[in-house]
Design an enzyme around this catalytic site. Structure first.
Site, PDB file in Angstrom:
ATOM      1  N   ASP A  73      16.579  35.144  67.361  1.00  0.00           N
ATOM      2  CA  ASP A  73      15.503  34.526  66.874  1.00  0.00           C
ATOM      3  C   ASP A  73      14.266  35.078  66.436  1.00  0.00           C
ATOM      4  O   ASP A  73      13.473  34.514  65.491  1.00  0.00           O
ATOM      5  CB  ASP A  73      15.081  33.124  67.799  1.00  0.00           C
ATOM      6  CG  ASP A  73      14.715  31.939  67.168  1.00  0.00           C
ATOM      7  OD1 ASP A  73      15.416  31.489  66.201  1.00  0.00           O
ATOM      8  OD2 ASP A  73      13.634  31.261  67.644  1.00  0.00           O
ATOM      9  N   GLU A  94      21.755  25.642  61.940  1.00  0.00           N
ATOM     10  CA  GLU A  94      21.089  25.516  63.171  1.00  0.00           C
ATOM     11  C   GLU A  94      22.299  25.395  64.235  1.00  0.00           C
ATOM     12  O   GLU A  94      22.351  26.010  65.261  1.00  0.00           O
ATOM     13  CB  GLU A  94      20.050  24.243  63.306  1.00  0.00           C
ATOM     14  CG  GLU A  94      19.051  24.364  62.809  1.00  0.00           C
ATOM     15  CD  GLU A  94      17.895  25.227  63.255  1.00  0.00           C
ATOM     16  OE1 GLU A  94      18.215  25.969  64.389  1.00  0.00           O
ATOM     17  OE2 GLU A  94      17.044  25.739  62.638  1.00  0.00           O
TER      18      GLU A  94
HETATM   19  C1  HMH Z   1      16.786  29.346  64.304  1.00  0.00           C
HETATM   20  N1  HMH Z   1      15.370  27.386  63.986  1.00  0.00           N
HETATM   21  C2  HMH Z   1      15.687  28.521  64.402  1.00  0.00           C
HETATM   22  N2  HMH Z   1      14.591  29.381  64.868  1.00  0.00           N
HETATM   23  C3  HMH Z   1      13.196  28.735  64.973  1.00  0.00           C
HETATM   24  N3  HMH Z   1      12.329  29.460  65.676  1.00  0.00           N
HETATM   25  C4  HMH Z   1      13.176  27.394  64.604  1.00  0.00           C
HETATM   26  C5  HMH Z   1      14.166  26.859  63.885  1.00  0.00           C
HETATM   27  C6  HMH Z   1      11.648  26.850  64.420  1.00  0.00           C
HETATM   28  O1  HMH Z   1      10.636  27.445  64.224  1.00  0.00           O
END
Ligand code: HMH
Length: 221
Positions: free
Chosen positions: A47, A210
């Site tokens: 992330d 997602e």
């Molecule tokens: C994969 N989706 C992903 N990472 C994040 N940090 C967010 C959304 C929200 O900012």
């Protein structure tokens, strides 16, 4: 006027996919306390890579709002989002060191590469502001809905993960997502049908990305 906002219509229409994205087994495992910390660490490193790519994306939405929106409060709301990303990047570094996760030299996995490529496709100047802001809203909302689920009553989220869940599950972040949603619905009301269709398509693509992103975190690599 009794007309249902467009985003509410989409959330109904695409409910199964929306739930797959926001109630993923990885998120459920956090909420029920059974989460595998190795999965959490994998998510954290991936992330961080995603958020680094998210910065230019949000910056392009900001630029789009300055050029294409007739409402200056849009720009102020999106600017707030850009500003909070600075804090978010610092948070990732602090969190990574707490968990002994190496952030530099980590390679993005397939689902991450594909999601980042999708974000990059918005850097072209021809992208409609309505489509871009819809995408932005959807990305933030999936995290808001997922992580707030982990801190709702009855959750058994491990204390080590509460900070993470609060980051995106807080009321403040929820209100921010709701102000984005209001912008999206206002834009969609004025948009021609082909733009509305493109925006809906982008919304669904976000949900799919997602879902794949969570899958990447929870499976072995
Ligand atoms: C994969 N989706 C992903 N990472 C994040 N940090 C967010 C959304 C929200 O900012």
């Amino acid at each position: 006027d009794g007309v249902k906002p467009r985003t509410a219509t989409w959330l109904d229409k695409h409910r199964p996919m929306y739930d797959r994205a926001t109630r993923h087994p990885f998120i459920r495992s956090i909420r029920d306390g059974a989460v595998d910390f190795a999965s959490f660490k994998r998510w954290l490193a991936q992330d961080y890579i995603f958020v680094k790519e998210f910065v230019p994306f949000v910056a392009s939405v900001l630029l789009n709002s300055c050029r294409q929106s007739d409402d200056t409060s849009d720009m102020e709301i999106i600017l707030g989002g850009v500003a909070s990303l600075s804090d978010e990047l610092s948070w990732f570094k602090t969190e990574a060191s707490r968990w002994d996760v190496e952030l530099t030299g980590v390679s993005p996995l397939k689902a991450n590469i594909e999601y980042c490529r999708f974000l990059e496709s918005f850097s072209s100047a021809e992208i409609d502001y309505t489509v871009a802001i819809t995408t932005f809203w959807a990305i933030e909302t999936v995290y808001q809905d997922s992580f707030s689920f982990c801190i709702q009553s009855g959750s058994k989220t491990p204390k080590e993960l509460l900070g993470t869940c609060q980051r995106w599950g807080s009321d403040e972040f929820k209100q921010y997502c709701q102000s984005l949603q209001k912008i999206v619905d206002r834009c969609l009301e004025k948009a021609p049908i082909d733009v509305v269709e493109k925006a809906e398509e982008a919304f669904v693509r976000v949900l799919e990305h997602e879902f794949d992103f969570w899958n990447m975190s929870s499976s072995e690599h």
